[in-house]
Write a protein that holds these residues in place. Structure first.
Motif, PDB file in Angstrom:
ATOM      1  N   ALA A 136      56.315  55.562  36.943  1.00  0.00           N
ATOM      2  CA  ALA A 136      55.100  56.176  37.467  1.00  0.00           C
ATOM      3  C   ALA A 136      54.407  55.194  38.413  1.00  0.00           C
ATOM      4  O   ALA A 136      54.780  54.028  38.519  1.00  0.00           O
ATOM      5  N   ARG A 137      53.409  55.677  39.090  1.00  0.00           N
ATOM      6  CA  ARG A 137      52.685  54.838  40.045  1.00  0.00           C
ATOM      7  C   ARG A 137      51.625  54.005  39.335  1.00  0.00           C
ATOM      8  O   ARG A 137      51.185  54.319  38.235  1.00  0.00           O
ATOM      9  N   THR A 138      51.215  52.935  40.014  1.00  0.00           N
ATOM     10  CA  THR A 138      50.309  51.935  39.448  1.00  0.00           C
ATOM     11  C   THR A 138      49.208  51.594  40.446  1.00  0.00           C
ATOM     12  O   THR A 138      49.446  51.585  41.652  1.00  0.00           O
ATOM     13  N   LEU A 139      48.038  51.296  39.937  1.00  0.00           N
ATOM     14  CA  LEU A 139      47.006  50.656  40.746  1.00  0.00           C
ATOM     15  C   LEU A 139      47.140  49.151  40.559  1.00  0.00           C
ATOM     16  O   LEU A 139      47.026  48.635  39.439  1.00  0.00           O
ATOM     17  N   TYR A 140      47.438  48.439  41.655  1.00  0.00           N
ATOM     18  CA  TYR A 140      47.405  46.984  41.627  1.00  0.00           C
ATOM     19  C   TYR A 140      45.952  46.571  41.801  1.00  0.00           C
ATOM     20  O   TYR A 140      45.392  46.657  42.886  1.00  0.00           O
ATOM     21  N   TRP A 141      45.361  46.149  40.712  1.00  0.00           N
ATOM     22  CA  TRP A 141      43.919  46.006  40.544  1.00  0.00           C
ATOM     23  C   TRP A 141      43.493  44.592  40.936  1.00  0.00           C
ATOM     24  O   TRP A 141      43.850  43.615  40.263  1.00  0.00           O
ATOM     25  N   ALA A 142      42.747  44.474  42.015  1.00  0.00           N
ATOM     26  CA  ALA A 142      42.268  43.165  42.482  1.00  0.00           C
ATOM     27  C   ALA A 142      41.083  42.734  41.630  1.00  0.00           C
ATOM     28  O   ALA A 142      39.939  42.692  42.083  1.00  0.00           O
ATOM     29  N   TRP A 143      41.377  42.412  40.385  1.00  0.00           N
ATOM     30  CA  TRP A 143      40.332  42.055  39.424  1.00  0.00           C
ATOM     31  C   TRP A 143      39.672  40.732  39.801  1.00  0.00           C
ATOM     32  O   TRP A 143      38.482  40.537  39.602  1.00  0.00           O
ATOM     33  N   ASP A 144      40.469  39.814  40.349  1.00  0.00           N
ATOM     34  CA  ASP A 144      39.938  38.516  40.787  1.00  0.00           C
ATOM     35  C   ASP A 144      40.230  38.376  42.274  1.00  0.00           C
ATOM     36  O   ASP A 144      41.373  38.151  42.676  1.00  0.00           O
ATOM     37  N   MET A 145      39.216  38.490  43.097  1.00  0.00           N
ATOM     38  CA  MET A 145      39.396  38.477  44.548  1.00  0.00           C
ATOM     39  C   MET A 145      39.768  37.095  45.083  1.00  0.00           C
ATOM     40  O   MET A 145      40.206  36.976  46.221  1.00  0.00           O
ATOM     41  N   THR A 146      39.630  36.056  44.276  1.00  0.00           N
ATOM     42  CA  THR A 146      39.920  34.707  44.774  1.00  0.00           C
ATOM     43  C   THR A 146      41.407  34.488  45.027  1.00  0.00           C
ATOM     44  O   THR A 146      41.783  33.535  45.723  1.00  0.00           O
ATOM     45  N   ILE A 147      42.281  35.334  44.486  1.00  0.00           N
ATOM     46  CA  ILE A 147      43.717  35.137  44.701  1.00  0.00           C
ATOM     47  C   ILE A 147      44.174  35.721  46.032  1.00  0.00           C
ATOM     48  O   ILE A 147      45.334  35.560  46.417  1.00  0.00           O
ATOM     49  N   GLY A 148      43.285  36.410  46.744  1.00  0.00           N
ATOM     50  CA  GLY A 148      43.612  36.904  48.078  1.00  0.00           C
ATOM     51  C   GLY A 148      44.529  38.106  48.114  1.00  0.00           C
ATOM     52  O   GLY A 148      45.231  38.321  49.108  1.00  0.00           O
ATOM     53  N   LYS A 149      44.540  38.904  47.053  1.00  0.00           N
ATOM     54  CA  LYS A 149      45.370  40.109  47.005  1.00  0.00           C
ATOM     55  C   LYS A 149      44.513  41.343  47.232  1.00  0.00           C
ATOM     56  O   LYS A 149      43.423  41.462  46.672  1.00  0.00           O
ATOM     57  N   GLU A 150      45.007  42.266  48.054  1.00  0.00           N
ATOM     58  CA  GLU A 150      44.278  43.500  48.289  1.00  0.00           C
ATOM     59  C   GLU A 150      44.650  44.550  47.242  1.00  0.00           C
ATOM     60  O   GLU A 150      45.803  44.671  46.845  1.00  0.00           O
TER      61      GLU A 150
END
Length: 296
Positions: A136-150
């Motif tokens: 199934a599909r997933t939300l890649y959740w940018a829980w911590d913005m300091t890692i630079g992931k959208e």
């Protein structure tokens, strides 16, 4: 003699087997495990069990797990006999061996399920008897913005929803680095998982999940569910982020971890000739690039 709350014999289940076993392996997960457990409790179906496997934690997470097990008979706690850390593979094996459900979902202690996750995924497995897994599909959740992931939602495009031949999906995993969802958006038949686990060599470490999925896809079809069923929490302590920081994993350049696992897969996964040729090509090209790449 009374058993510890973390003793595998402490809460032996009775009654009919549940439809699905959700296995949560945790190591010092006190910051997140409450949310993971809560997401299982919030499911819109009740025919599940939750197996919480302590992999040598030294924080409050075992106490959190024990409290939930005391409040709900569908929840069990396990730990290794020596109480030490043995890694994800050993912890999941402990959980699967204890699981009673017809289907398995691995939920990492820092991820969460949407309320419809178990009913949607296991409903397909109950209906489609010759499909081994649901992706199934997933939300890649940018829980911590300091890692630079959208933040983004995964997609199976260009594949349409529904059944997909296993070897076709296998070749897609060889071509692309991040094409399958994380464990929290995958449901597997327990009997297929057990048979695959006992069928020859397994890969351990980074890409362990992908390698196992490839062995299953070599023999079975998969169902693609075009619906987000989980949130994968991106934060600095995740295994992938740590590997990227160490320089062994990269989505932009050649990845040492990926080249090693593709080489293993070409030797140990029962691929058809098209898949094996592709795997060997990707592996050889990767090895050539690694020889030219500066070591970090």
């Amino acid at each position: 003699m009374a058993h510890s709350p973390l003793d595998p014999a402490s809460s032996l289940p009775t009654g009919p087997a549940p439809r699905v076993s959700v296995i949560v392996c945790y190591l010092n997960g006190a910051n997140f495990i409450e949310e993971a457990i809560g997401s299982v409790l919030a499911q819109d179906c009740s025919d599940w069990e939750l197996v919480l496997v302590n992999d040598g934690s030294s924080d409050e997470s075992p106490a959190i797990a024990a409290r939930h097990a005391a409040n709900d008979p569908r929840i069990r706690t396990l730990s290794h006999p020596d109480g030490r850390n043995h890694g994800v593979a050993a912890a999941r094996k402990l959980g699967v061996d204890a699981a009673r459900g017809r289907h398995i979902v691995f939920l990492d202690h820092d991820d969460v399920l949407r309320p419809w996750a178990l009913s949607r995924m296991t409903g397909i497995l109950e209906r489609e008897a010759d499909v081994a897994m649901v992706f199934a599909r997933t939300l890649y959740w940018a829980w911590d913005m300091t890692i630079g992931k959208e933040e983004m939602e995964s997609s199976f495009a260009p594949f349409p929803p529904g059944r997909l031949a296993g070897q076709v999906m296998l070749r897609d995993l060889i071509r692309w680095d991040t094409r399958h969802p994380p464990p929290c958006s995958i449901a597997l038949r327990r009997d297929v998982l057990l048979a695959t686990r006992g069928d020859g060599a397994l890969w351990h470490g980074m890409y362990e999940e992908t390698a196992l999925l490839m062995k299953i896809l070599a023999r079975h079809d998969v169902w693609l569910l075009d619906e987000v069923v989980s949130s994968y929490r991106m934060h600095p302590d995740s295994m992938c982020i740590k590997a990227e920081a160490a320089g062994t994993l990269s989505n932009e350049t050649v990845s040492r971890d990926r080249v090693r696992y593709i080489g293993w897969a070409a030797r140990h996964v029962a691929m058809d000739w098209r898949s094996r040729l592709l795997a060997l090509t990707v592996w050889l090209k990767g090895e050539a690039k690694l020889r030219l790449a500066p070591r970090r």
